[in-house]
Design an enzyme around this catalytic site. Structure first.
Site, PDB file in Angstrom:
ATOM      1  N   GLU A 264     -75.405  -5.368  48.756  1.00 41.65           N
ATOM      2  CA  GLU A 264     -76.328  -6.032  49.578  1.00 41.65           C
ATOM      3  C   GLU A 264     -77.556  -6.557  49.061  1.00 41.65           C
ATOM      4  OE1 GLU A 264     -74.568  -3.587  50.615  1.00 41.65           O
ATOM      5  OE2 GLU A 264     -73.747  -3.677  52.525  1.00 41.65           O
TER       6      GLU A 264
ATOM      7  N   ALA B 145     -69.309  -7.291  55.627  1.00 42.74           N
ATOM      8  CA  ALA B 145     -69.377  -8.410  56.684  1.00 42.74           C
ATOM      9  C   ALA B 145     -69.051  -9.521  56.253  1.00 42.74           C
ATOM     10  CB  ALA B 145     -71.020  -7.922  56.996  1.00 42.74           C
TER      11      ALA B 145
ATOM     12  N   GLU C  11     -69.191   1.163  53.563  1.00 37.69           N
ATOM     13  CA  GLU C  11     -70.030   1.908  54.547  1.00 37.69           C
ATOM     14  C   GLU C  11     -69.168   2.810  55.493  1.00 37.69           C
ATOM     15  OE1 GLU C  11     -72.837  -0.987  55.391  1.00 37.69           O
ATOM     16  OE2 GLU C  11     -74.476   0.280  55.108  1.00 37.69           O
TER      17      GLU C  11
ATOM     18  N   GLY D 191     -70.263  -3.360  54.067  1.00 36.86           N
ATOM     19  CA  GLY D 191     -69.780  -2.628  55.114  1.00 36.86           C
ATOM     20  C   GLY D 191     -68.574  -2.028  55.069  1.00 36.86           C
TER      21      GLY D 191
HETATM   22  C1  LIG Z   1     -75.245  -4.078  58.345  1.00 37.67           C
HETATM   23  C2  LIG Z   1     -74.884  -4.690  57.051  1.00 37.67           C
HETATM   24  C3  LIG Z   1     -73.542  -4.701  56.988  1.00 37.67           C
HETATM   25  C4  LIG Z   1     -72.939  -5.194  55.887  1.00 37.67           C
HETATM   26  C5  LIG Z   1     -73.548  -5.948  55.177  1.00 37.67           C
HETATM   27  C6  LIG Z   1     -72.552  -6.546  54.222  1.00 37.67           C
HETATM   28  O1  LIG Z   1     -71.196  -6.071  54.241  1.00 37.67           O
HETATM   29  S1  LIG Z   1     -72.719  -7.752  53.278  1.00 37.67           S
HETATM   30  C7  LIG Z   1     -71.535  -8.351  52.718  1.00 37.67           C
HETATM   31  C8  LIG Z   1     -71.222  -7.549  51.196  1.00 37.67           C
HETATM   32  N1  LIG Z   1     -70.104  -8.010  50.446  1.00 37.67           N
HETATM   33  C9  LIG Z   1     -70.319  -8.894  49.621  1.00 37.67           C
HETATM   34  O2  LIG Z   1     -71.456  -9.161  49.390  1.00 37.67           O
HETATM   35  C10 LIG Z   1     -69.031  -9.282  48.969  1.00 37.67           C
HETATM   36  C11 LIG Z   1     -69.285 -10.612  48.464  1.00 37.67           C
HETATM   37  N2  LIG Z   1     -67.991 -11.149  48.032  1.00 37.67           N
HETATM   38  C12 LIG Z   1     -67.976 -11.273  46.637  1.00 37.67           C
HETATM   39  O3  LIG Z   1     -68.459 -10.486  45.845  1.00 37.67           O
HETATM   40  C13 LIG Z   1     -66.490 -11.579  46.147  1.00 37.67           C
HETATM   41  O4  LIG Z   1     -66.166 -12.744  46.942  1.00 37.67           O
HETATM   42  C14 LIG Z   1     -65.146 -10.793  45.989  1.00 37.67           C
HETATM   43  C15 LIG Z   1     -65.048 -10.116  47.296  1.00 37.67           C
HETATM   44  C16 LIG Z   1     -65.565  -9.712  44.963  1.00 37.67           C
HETATM   45  C17 LIG Z   1     -64.011 -11.747  45.721  1.00 37.67           C
HETATM   46  O5  LIG Z   1     -64.296 -12.544  44.707  1.00 37.67           O
HETATM   47  P1  LIG Z   1     -63.350 -13.687  44.194  1.00 37.67           P
HETATM   48  O6  LIG Z   1     -64.104 -14.233  42.752  1.00 37.67           O
HETATM   49  O7  LIG Z   1     -61.910 -13.239  44.334  1.00 37.67           O
HETATM   50  O8  LIG Z   1     -63.345 -14.609  45.217  1.00 37.67           O
HETATM   51  P2  LIG Z   1     -64.769 -15.589  45.592  1.00 37.67           P
HETATM   52  O9  LIG Z   1     -65.963 -14.863  45.337  1.00 37.67           O
HETATM   53  O10 LIG Z   1     -64.424 -16.776  45.193  1.00 37.67           O
HETATM   54  O11 LIG Z   1     -64.348 -15.344  47.194  1.00 37.67           O
HETATM   55  C18 LIG Z   1     -63.394 -16.168  47.970  1.00 37.67           C
HETATM   56  C19 LIG Z   1     -64.089 -16.924  49.141  1.00 37.67           C
HETATM   57  O12 LIG Z   1     -64.336 -15.938  50.139  1.00 37.67           O
HETATM   58  C20 LIG Z   1     -65.619 -16.213  50.202  1.00 37.67           C
HETATM   59  N3  LIG Z   1     -66.386 -14.998  50.659  1.00 37.67           N
HETATM   60  C21 LIG Z   1     -66.627 -13.821  49.818  1.00 37.67           C
HETATM   61  N4  LIG Z   1     -66.871 -12.984  50.247  1.00 37.67           N
HETATM   62  C22 LIG Z   1     -67.196 -13.328  51.602  1.00 37.67           C
HETATM   63  C23 LIG Z   1     -67.958 -12.543  52.671  1.00 37.67           C
HETATM   64  N5  LIG Z   1     -68.480 -11.284  52.364  1.00 37.67           N
HETATM   65  N6  LIG Z   1     -68.102 -13.093  53.536  1.00 37.67           N
HETATM   66  C24 LIG Z   1     -67.613 -14.536  54.058  1.00 37.67           C
HETATM   67  N7  LIG Z   1     -66.825 -15.165  53.048  1.00 37.67           N
HETATM   68  C25 LIG Z   1     -66.879 -14.427  51.740  1.00 37.67           C
HETATM   69  C26 LIG Z   1     -66.218 -16.844  49.419  1.00 37.67           C
HETATM   70  O13 LIG Z   1     -67.212 -17.885  49.812  1.00 37.67           O
HETATM   71  C27 LIG Z   1     -65.137 -17.786  48.900  1.00 37.67           C
HETATM   72  O14 LIG Z   1     -65.211 -18.822  49.715  1.00 37.67           O
HETATM   73  P3  LIG Z   1     -64.636 -20.422  49.420  1.00 37.67           P
HETATM   74  O15 LIG Z   1     -64.814 -21.239  50.362  1.00 37.67           O
HETATM   75  O16 LIG Z   1     -63.235 -20.091  48.876  1.00 37.67           O
HETATM   76  O17 LIG Z   1     -65.583 -20.841  48.116  1.00 37.67           O
END
Ligand SMILES: CC/C=C\CC(=O)SCCNC(=O)CCNC(=O)[C@H](O)C(C)(C)COP(=O)(O)OP(=O)(O)OC[C@H]1O[C@@H](n2cnc3c(N)ncnc32)[C@H](O)[C@@H]1OP(=O)(O)O
Length: 783
Positions: A125, A60, A105, A102
Site C-alpha cells: 500500500e 482491494a 490482511e 487486503g
Molecule cells: C484498507 C485498504 C485495503 C486494501 C488496500 C489494498 O489492497 S491496496 C491494493 C494492494 N494491491 C496491490 O497494490 C496490487 C497491485 N498490483 C500489482 O502489483 C500487480 O498488478 C500484480 C498483482 C503483481 C500482477 O502483476 P502483473 O504484471 O501480472 O499484471 P499487471 O500489473 O499488468 O496487472 C494486470 C491488470 O490488472 C490491473 N490491476 C492490478 N492490480 C489491480 C488492483 N489491485 N485493482 C485493480 N486492477 C488491478 C492492472 O491495472 C492491469 O490492468 P490492465 O488494464 O491490463 O493494464
C-alpha cells in the site's frame, strides 16, 4: 465472486474475480455470506479460503478504492476480517500466486496460513500512498515485531513463501495440491482451541522497545521517503500496535483516512495506472496504428553491438528474460571485461544458467541470424551510421535494427540502411539492467510492426516501454536540457552547486543536477556540444561571445570544467581509466598525475607529444605489473577531479570542491555577475518549471502523445519523485497550470534571454481555454 463448496466437514470459499481476484464490494459481500453460511451450518467444522485461478486475492480493487465506493469497500474489508478473526470455526487460508494488500490482511486475520513455495505475500500500500488499513499495521507487528513490520510495510517489499515461513507468517509450505492439502489441514485442526491462533489477541514481541525502534528507523525512513508522507504515517500506525487491538485499529483507520484523502495517494495511484497505460500506445501520426492493430515480430535472439557499460547492461536484461544474445565487441579487452561483469551480475542473481544463452564475438558475421540487433556503441552519429550500414548487409532482411542512442537522429541512422522501416530507437537508461524505462523512438519510416516489436520487447524484458517521436534528446533528455541550463544560470547568479543539488533533492529527486552529471560523466554533454559545434575541445569556437550561442544564453562553465579534466566520478577511477586507455585511444582519456596534479588528455598527448607519449605508453602499456599497479595506485589515491564536487577515494559522497567554488567565483567576476542570495523555492521553480515547460512543447509537437507518457519517462528514467505523480501530473494537480504560467511569465520577464522560460503556446492556450492535460490522454478515467 466467492464460490462455496463443502468437502465433508470443511467449507471451501474460493474467491473468483479474474484475473487477480481483487476485492470489490461485491466480492467481499459474497465472502461475508459464505462465512455466515459456513458458521450457520452445523456440519461444517472448519473453513478454507482460497483464490480460484492463478492467484490468492491481490488486494482491494483499485478502481473501486479510488472512486466513490472507497468507504464501503474499506468497511466491507474490515468486516470480513473481523468475521474471520472472531469465527468460532478454524479458518485456513490457502495461498498461491500473490497475496497482496487486503489479500494478505485477510490471511493475517485467519487462524492458519498455508502457502505454495512460489507464493508471494506483501503489503504494498505504501507504493499507492496508503497504509494497510484493514488491520495490516496491527496484526503484522504482532507476528514479526515492530522492527520487521516497519521494514516490511514501509518498503512494501515482497515476502517469498520460505521467508514468510521463517517469519512465522505462514504455518506450512505445501508442495502438492494446495486445495487438497488445505482441506486436510483444516480437518486436522478442527476442534482445537482458537484463542492463541487469533493474531489480534497476541502482544507485540518487542513492544517494550517500540519507541527506541521508531526513533532508530525514523531518520532512514525520512531520507528514503524523500518527501512522501505515507512511509512515516505507516510507522505511526505500526507504533499503535502496542495498544489494545481495538484502539490500534481505530488509530489505523484515522491515519488511513488521512492518507486516502491526500493528494500524494492520488498521485501514486495515477502512477500505478500510468505505468500500465503506456503499454496502450498509439502512433501520434496515425491513431489507427496502435497496440491493438500492430502485430509485433517474435523476437527470440538479439544481437548487441558494443560491450561498454550500456551494452553489458542491455545484454544482462535480455539474458534475464530468457532471450538468446550475441554480444559483439571489436575490442577484445572490452569484451572480456563485459563478460566478467555479465557473469558476476547473473551469478549474484542466481541466474548463471542464463550464461549459456550468450554468445560473444568480435565478428559481425555472427549476427547473420539474429531476430533483432541493439546497437550500443559510442554516442557518435558517424560511428552509428557505419555500424548500421554493416548491420544492414549482414543481418537477415527481416531483422529489426535498434539504436540505443540517447538523443541522435533516428532518421539519419535509418538512412544508412536499405530497411528504414525496420530501424527504431531503443533508449535504455543506465544501469540498463536495473533502470525500468525503455524510451522507444519511431522514425519517419519506422513501420507499425517494428514499433509493436520494441514495445513488446520492453514488456518481455520487464521494462516500462514508452513510445515517443524523434527529435534531439527525444523526450527525456530534451526536457533535461532546460533544467540543466537553468541550474547553471543559478550558479552564475550566486548559488553553489551544492545549494542547487540540495534544493532539488529536498524536492524528492535522488540526486541534484550536479551530482547526477558527476555520476553520468560530464563529458557526455561536452561531446554532444562539441558535435553541435557549441564549443570545441580547446575552448569556445573562435569569434563566439562567451555567454551566447546562436542567439541563446549559454553557460560555458561545464566546458571549462571538462577542459580541466573534470569529467565526473569516473575520472577518479584509475583502474578503469587505465583499462580504457589501453584499449580505446579514440576517446578522450584524461589522466591526472599525483605528483603535480596536472591533467593530461592522453589522446592529445599521443598525437602531439612524442616524448611524453613514450612515457605514458611505458606507464600504461608496460607488461610490468608492478609498474602498472603503481600507476593505478597513484591515480586511485588522488581525489577524483569531478565536475563540481570532489569525491574521496572509494567514496561517492559529494563534497564541495574549493577549486570549483573559486573557479565559479572568478567566472562571476569576469562576466560581471553580482552574487545574490537565491531561495530553494526559486531554485526548484526555475529548474523544474523550465523542464515542465519543455514538456508542453514536446506534447504540442506530438513527440509525446500523452502527458502520462512524459510522467512515466521521468518517474522510471530520471528519478522524479513518485509521490508527486510525475512532472506533468504534479504541475496540473498540485501547482496548477495557471500558477505555472504566471511563474514562467515572471521569470521570463526577469530573464528574457533564457528562451526555455518563455511559456509554451500550448500552456498559454490551455490556461486561456481552461483545457487540461487529462484531455490529452492522462488516466483521469481511472481516478
Ligand atoms: C484498507 C485498504 C485495503 C486494501 C488496500 C489494498 O489492497 S491496496 C491494493 C494492494 N494491491 C496491490 O497494490 C496490487 C497491485 N498490483 C500489482 O502489483 C500487480 O498488478 C500484480 C498483482 C503483481 C500482477 O502483476 P502483473 O504484471 O501480472 O499484471 P499487471 O500489473 O499488468 O496487472 C494486470 C491488470 O490488472 C490491473 N490491476 C492490478 N492490480 C489491480 C488492483 N489491485 N485493482 C485493480 N486492477 C488491478 C492492472 O491495472 C492491469 O490492468 P490492465 O488494464 O491490463 O493494464
Amino acid at each position: 465472486m466467492a464460490e462455496y463448496s463443502t468437502y465433508g466437514s470443511v467449507a471451501v470459499l474460493q474467491v473468483n474475480n479474474p484475473p487477480l481476484n481483487t476485492f470489490t464490494r461485491h466480492v467481499l459481500q459474497a465472502l461475508v455470506s459464505g462465512l455466515e453460511r459456513a458458521q450457520r451450518d452445523p456440519a461444517v467444522r472448519s473453513i478454507v479460503i482460497a483464490g480460484k485461478g492463478p492467484t490468492f486475492p491481490a488486494g482491494a480493487d483499485l478502481e473501486e478504492l479510488l472512486g466513490t465506493a472507497a468507504a464501503p469497500l474499506l468497511s466491507n474489508l474490515r468486516m470480513v476480517d473481523k468475521h474471520v478473526d472472531t469465527c468460532q470455526k478454524p479458518i485456513v487460508c490457502a495461498i498461491h500466486g500473490t497475496a497482496l494488500g487486503g489479500g494478505f490482511e485477510l490471511a493475517l486475520a485467519s487462524h492458519y496460513r498455508l502457502a505454495v513455495p512460489s507464493a508471494t505475500l506483501s503489503l504494498p500500500e505504501v507504493h499507492l500512498g496508503m497504509l494497510p488499513g484493514a488491520g495490516g499495521t496491527q496484526r503484522l507487528p504482532r507476528v514479526v515485531g515492530v522492527k520487521s513490520a516497519i521494514q516490511l510495510i514501509t518498503s512494501g517489499q515482497d515476502i517469498k513463501a520460505q521467508q514468510a515461513l521463517t517469519l512465522g507468517l505462514v504455518d506450512k509450505i505445501v508442495q502438492g495440491d494446495l486445495l487438497k492439502e488445505a482441506v486436510s489441514f483444516a480437518r486436522s485442526v478442527e476442534g482445537r482451541p482458537l484463542e492463541d491462533r487469533r493474531i489480534s489477541q497476541r502482544t507485540v514481541p518487542d513492544a517494550d522497545k517500540v519507541d527506541e525502534v521508531v526513533e532508530a528507523t525514523r531518520k532512514t525512513i525520512l531520507r528514503k521517503a524523500r518527501g512522501a508522507i505515507a512511509p512515516l504515517t505507516c510507522v505511526q500506525a505500526i507504533q499503535a500496535s502496542v495498544l489494545p487491538f481495538a484502539a490500534g485499529m481505530a488509530r489505523e483507520a484515522d491515519l488511513m483516512t488521512y492518507l486516502m484523502t491526500s493528494w500524494q495517494a492520488a498521485a501514486q495511484q495515477y502512477v500505478f495506472f500510468s505505468e500500465r497505460e503506456v503499454r496502450q500506445w498509439s502512433h501520434p501520426r496515425d491513431k489507427h496504428i496502435n497496440f491493438r492493430t500492430a502485430k509485433p515480430t517474435v523476437i527470440k535472439s538479439v544481437g548487441v553491438v558494443g560491450a561498454g557499460t550500456m551494452g553489458a547492461g542491455i545484454t544482462i536484461s535480455l539474458l534475464q528474460a530468457g532471450l538468446k544474445v550475441v554480444l559483439l565487441e571489436v575490442n577484445k579487452k572490452q569484451l572480456d571485461k563485459a563478460i566478467a561483469v555479465i557473469q558476476k551480475t547473473l551469478r549474484q542473481k542466481s541466474a548463471s544458467q542464463k550464461m549459456s544463452q550468450l554468445t560473444t564475438t568480435m565478428d559481425y558475421s555472427q549476427l547473420s541470424d539474429v531476430d533483432m540487433v541493439i546497437e550500443a556503441v559510442f554516442e557518435n552519429l558517424r560511428l552509428k551510421k557505419e555500424v548500421f550500414r554493416k548491420l544492414d548487409v549482414i543481418t537477415k532482411p527481416q531483422a529489426v535494427l535498434a539504436s540505443n542512442t540517447s538523443g541522435l537522429d533516428i532518421d539519419k541512422i535509418a538512412a544508412a540502411t536499405k530497411r528504414p522501416d525496420k530501424v527504431v530507437g531503443t533508449h535504455f537508461f543506465s544501469p540498463a539492467n536495473v533502470m525500468r524505462l525503455l524510451e522507444n523512438i519511431y522514425g519517419k519510416k519506422t513501420s507499425a510492426e517494428t514499433v509493436a516489436t520494441v514495445m513488446q520487447l520492453a514488456t518481455t524484458i520487464g521494462k516500462v516501454g514508452v513510445l515517443v517521436g524523434n527529435c534531439a534528446g527525444f523526450v527525456g533528455n530534451r526536457m533535461l536540457g532546460p533544467y540543466r541550463s537553468e541550474a547553471l544560470f543559478l550558479l552564475e547568479e550566486g548559488v553553489d552547486p551544492q545549494d542547487v543539488d540540495r534544493a532539488i533533492e529536498e524536492f524528492g529527486f535522488p540526486m541534484g543536477p550536479f551530482r547526477m552529471t558527476d555520476l553520468a560523466g560530464n563529458d557526455i554533454g561536452w561531446r554532444r556540444r562539441i558535435e553541435a559545434r557549441l564549443t570545441t575541445e580547446h575552448g569556445p569556437p573562435p569569434d563566439t561571445p562567451a555567454l551566447y550561442r546562436r542567439g541563446d544564453r549559454y553557460c560555458p562553465l561545464p566546458d571549462m570544467l571538462c577542459l580541466q579534466g573534470r569529467l565526473g566520478q569516473k575520472t577518479g577511477a584509475g583502474c578503469m581509466m587505465l583499462q580504457e586507455a589501453k584499449d580505446d585511444l579514440t576517446e578522450n582519456i584524461y589522466i591526472r598525475f599525483r605528483t603535480d596534479g596536472s591533467v593530461f588528455d592522453l589522446r592529445r598527448l599521443l598525437a602531439h607529444t612524442k616524448t611524453l607519449e613514450e612515457l605514458i605508453l611505458d606507464l600504461l602499456f608496460a607488461d610490468d605489473c608492478a609498474l602498472l599497479a603503481h600507476t593505478e595506485a597513484a591515480l586511485m589515491s588522488h581525489h577524483a577531479p569531478s565536475m563540481c564536487n570532489r569525491y574521496d577515494p572509494g567514496s561517492r559522497t559529494a563534497l564541495p570542491d574549493p577549486v570549483v567554488l573559486q573557479m565559479i567565483q572568478d567566472y562571476r567576476q569576469e562576466h560581471g555577475f553580482k552574487k545574490r542570495t537565491i531561495s530553494s523555492q526559486e531554485i526548484v521553480e526555475r529548474c523544474l518549471y523550465s523542464l515542465i515547460n519543455e514538456g508542453f512543447h514536446v506534447l504540442d509537437e506530438g513527440i509525446a502523445s500523452r502527458a502520462l507518457d512524459i510522467d512515466v519517462i521521468y518517474l522510471f528514467g530520471y528519478g522524479w519523485p513518485r509521490h508527486t505523480g510525475g512532472p506533468m501530473y504534479y504541475v496540473e494537480r498540485v501547482i496548477g497550470l495557471e500558477k505555472l504560467l504566471r511563474s514562467l511569465e515572471t521569470y521570463s520577464a526577469r530573464y528574457p534571454n533564457h528562451s526555455h522560460l518563455q511559456p509554451s503556446p500550448l500552456l498559454r492556450d490551455m490556461v486561456a481555454k481552461g483545457g487540461s492535460l487529462a484531455a490529452l490522454g492522462t488516466t483521469d478515467s481511472k481516478l
